[in-house]
Design an enzyme around this catalytic site. Structure first.
Site, PDB file in Angstrom:
ATOM      1  N   ASN A   1       4.387   7.600  -0.447  1.00  0.00           N
ATOM      2  CA  ASN A   1       2.978   7.355  -1.021  1.00  0.00           C
ATOM      3  C   ASN A   1       1.731   8.339  -0.283  1.00  0.00           C
ATOM      4  OD1 ASN A   1       0.755   6.416  -2.166  1.00  0.00           O
ATOM      5  ND2 ASN A   1       1.022   4.511  -1.425  1.00  0.00           N
ATOM      6  N   TRP A   2       1.622   9.408  -1.009  1.00  0.00           N
ATOM      7  CA  TRP A   2       0.663  10.478  -0.419  1.00  0.00           C
ATOM      8  C   TRP A   2      -0.528   9.970  -0.672  1.00  0.00           C
ATOM      9  CZ3 TRP A   2       2.322  16.206  -2.347  1.00  0.00           C
ATOM     10  CH2 TRP A   2       3.537  16.321  -1.880  1.00  0.00           C
ATOM     11  N   LYS A   3      -0.994   8.951  -1.267  1.00  0.00           N
ATOM     12  CA  LYS A   3      -2.203   8.350  -1.703  1.00  0.00           C
ATOM     13  C   LYS A   3      -3.338   9.629  -2.063  1.00  0.00           C
ATOM     14  CE  LYS A   3      -1.476   4.617   1.681  1.00  0.00           C
ATOM     15  NZ  LYS A   3      -1.940   3.560   2.223  1.00  0.00           N
TER      16      LYS A   3
ATOM     17  N   HIS B   1       0.044  -1.324  -6.083  1.00  0.00           N
ATOM     18  CA  HIS B   1       0.026  -1.028  -4.719  1.00  0.00           C
ATOM     19  C   HIS B   1      -1.517  -2.073  -4.023  1.00  0.00           C
ATOM     20  CE1 HIS B   1      -1.253   0.656  -0.884  1.00  0.00           C
ATOM     21  NE2 HIS B   1       0.056   1.276  -1.023  1.00  0.00           N
TER      22      HIS B   1
ATOM     23  N   GLU C   1      -3.869  -1.539  -2.528  1.00  0.00           N
ATOM     24  CA  GLU C   1      -5.131  -0.743  -2.514  1.00  0.00           C
ATOM     25  C   GLU C   1      -5.902  -0.760  -3.826  1.00  0.00           C
ATOM     26  OE1 GLU C   1      -3.889   2.992  -0.648  1.00  0.00           O
ATOM     27  OE2 GLU C   1      -3.714   1.574   1.410  1.00  0.00           O
TER      28      GLU C   1
ATOM     29  N   GLU D   1       5.005  -5.208   1.104  1.00  0.00           N
ATOM     30  CA  GLU D   1       4.008  -4.518   1.757  1.00  0.00           C
ATOM     31  C   GLU D   1       3.137  -5.546   2.496  1.00  0.00           C
ATOM     32  OE1 GLU D   1       3.843  -0.077   1.087  1.00  0.00           O
ATOM     33  OE2 GLU D   1       2.495  -0.676  -0.496  1.00  0.00           O
TER      34      GLU D   1
ATOM     35  N   GLY E   1      -1.389   1.043   6.924  1.00  0.00           N
ATOM     36  CA  GLY E   1      -2.434   1.792   7.634  1.00  0.00           C
ATOM     37  C   GLY E   1      -2.898   1.420   8.775  1.00  0.00           C
TER      38      GLY E   1
ATOM     39  N   SER F   1       3.154   0.727   8.017  1.00  0.00           N
ATOM     40  CA  SER F   1       3.122   1.213   9.276  1.00  0.00           C
ATOM     41  C   SER F   1       4.565   1.689   9.641  1.00  0.00           C
ATOM     42  CB  SER F   1       2.382   0.598  10.282  1.00  0.00           C
ATOM     43  OG  SER F   1       1.031   0.301  10.059  1.00  0.00           O
TER      44      SER F   1
ATOM     45  N   GLY G   1       3.254   5.306   3.778  1.00  0.00           N
ATOM     46  CA  GLY G   1       2.061   5.965   3.611  1.00  0.00           C
ATOM     47  C   GLY G   1       1.972   6.955   4.488  1.00  0.00           C
ATOM     48  N   GLY G   2       1.116   6.884   5.618  1.00  0.00           N
ATOM     49  CA  GLY G   2       0.857   7.845   6.683  1.00  0.00           C
ATOM     50  C   GLY G   2       1.830   8.745   7.113  1.00  0.00           C
TER      51      GLY G   2
HETATM   52  C1  PEP Z   1       1.385   2.317   1.848  1.00  0.00           C
HETATM   53  O1  PEP Z   1       0.100   2.673   1.579  1.00  0.00           O
HETATM   54  O2  PEP Z   1       2.290   2.148   0.840  1.00  0.00           O
HETATM   55  C2  PEP Z   1       1.782   2.094   3.437  1.00  0.00           C
HETATM   56  C3  PEP Z   1       3.016   1.671   3.505  1.00  0.00           C
HETATM   57  O3  PEP Z   1       0.901   2.669   4.297  1.00  0.00           O
HETATM   58  P1  PEP Z   1       1.245   3.073   5.816  1.00  0.00           P
HETATM   59  O4  PEP Z   1       2.837   3.549   6.021  1.00  0.00           O
HETATM   60  O5  PEP Z   1       0.346   4.146   6.206  1.00  0.00           O
HETATM   61  O6  PEP Z   1       1.187   1.753   6.341  1.00  0.00           O
END
Ligand code: PEP
Length: 253
Positions: free
Chosen positions: A9-11, A98, A100, A170, A176, A216, A237-238
């Site tokens: 997920n590049w956000k 998601h 967010e 999640e 994050g 994470s 994500g990251g």
């Molecule tokens: C996400 O946003 O779906 C996610 C899992 O982010 P991260 O891996 O950065 O926690």
């Protein structure tokens, strides 16, 4: 056999050039590492979908997805993007719900149910996200919340249709934050989700649905997380913003 999936997920990251560079680097590494049994998905911002989909077109196990959609196919919805538009870019997946988007854009269970329907109607695959915020985990009511998120946005689907959905668990407190759910916590929730699906539908249906972990996830913990019996991959994500990390995660099954 359930599909093993690692979706990035590049956000809201990466300009056009940066996005192409990232996708190209990931594809090269995936080829070098001979990763064929895992489906790799780039969930990019809308601006990248067309170009990145062209890069992935020759690879059966590498695909693209959007991070959101509108539930209508077209209309006067300024700033929105429909599933027919997403499909026309060459994408195969859409992230729906998601945390967010639930948190910052107040997306409701009802709206998410409509988005899931729109994605499926376009023959795309929803990656439906569920997860509890920290205060819910601390109050020990996370099981109830996850059950409600799944029931209210997915259980209107019939047996055949729900089999086409990918679910991502999640925990919001792990997104994050660098704080990963323990393998036991992840497995417990994935098993609960699968049991909930089996109760509503049947064992075979529940067994056929891929459930991804997100929060994470990184190369240092992905192997252990993915070794759990009900964890079928990750929504990343990251770590999806760095080709080496993302492909190391995809290679950790
Ligand atoms: C996400 O946003 O779906 C996610 C899992 O982010 P991260 O891996 O950065 O926690």
């Amino acid at each position: 056999m359930r599909k093993k999936i690692v979706a990035g997920n590049w956000k809201m990251h990466k300009t056009i050039k940066e996005g192409i560079d990232l996708a190209e680097d990931c594809i090269k590494l995936a080829e070098k590492e001979k990763i064929k049994e895992v489906e790799i998905i780039f969930c990019t911002p809308f601006i990248h979908l067309r170009k990145v989909s062209k890069l992935t077109a020759d690879f059966q196990n590498i695909n693209t997805g959007a991070q959101n959609c509108h539930w209508e196919m077209q209309g006067a919805y300024t700033g929105e993007t429909s599933c027919s538009m997403i499909e026309s870019c060459g994408a195969s997946y859409v992230i729906v719900g998601h945390s967010e988007r639930r948190q910052y854009f107040n997306e409701t269970h009802e709206q998410l149910a409509k988005k899931v329907d729109a994605v499926l109607k376009q023959n795309l695959t929803p990656i439906f996200c569920c997860g509890e915020p920290l205060e819910i985990r601390e109050a020990n009511t996370h099981i109830e919340l996850i059950g409600k998120q799944i029931r209210e946005s997915l259980f209107h689907l019939d047996k055949e249709t729900i089999s086409k959905v990918v679910i991502a668990y999640e925990p919001v407190w792990a997104i994050g934050t660098g704080k990963t759910a323990s393998t036991e916590q992840a497995q417990e929730m994935h098993a609960f989700i699968r049991k909930t699906l089996a109760h509503q539908y049947d064992f075979e249906t529940a067994e056929s649905i891929s459930i991804l972990y997100g929060g994470s996830c990184k190369p240092s913990n992905s192997k252990e997380l993915f070794s759990q019996p009900d964890v079928d991959g990750g929504l990343i994500g990251g770590a999806a913003l760095m080709a080496e990390d993302f492909i190391a995660i995809a290679g950790s099954f």
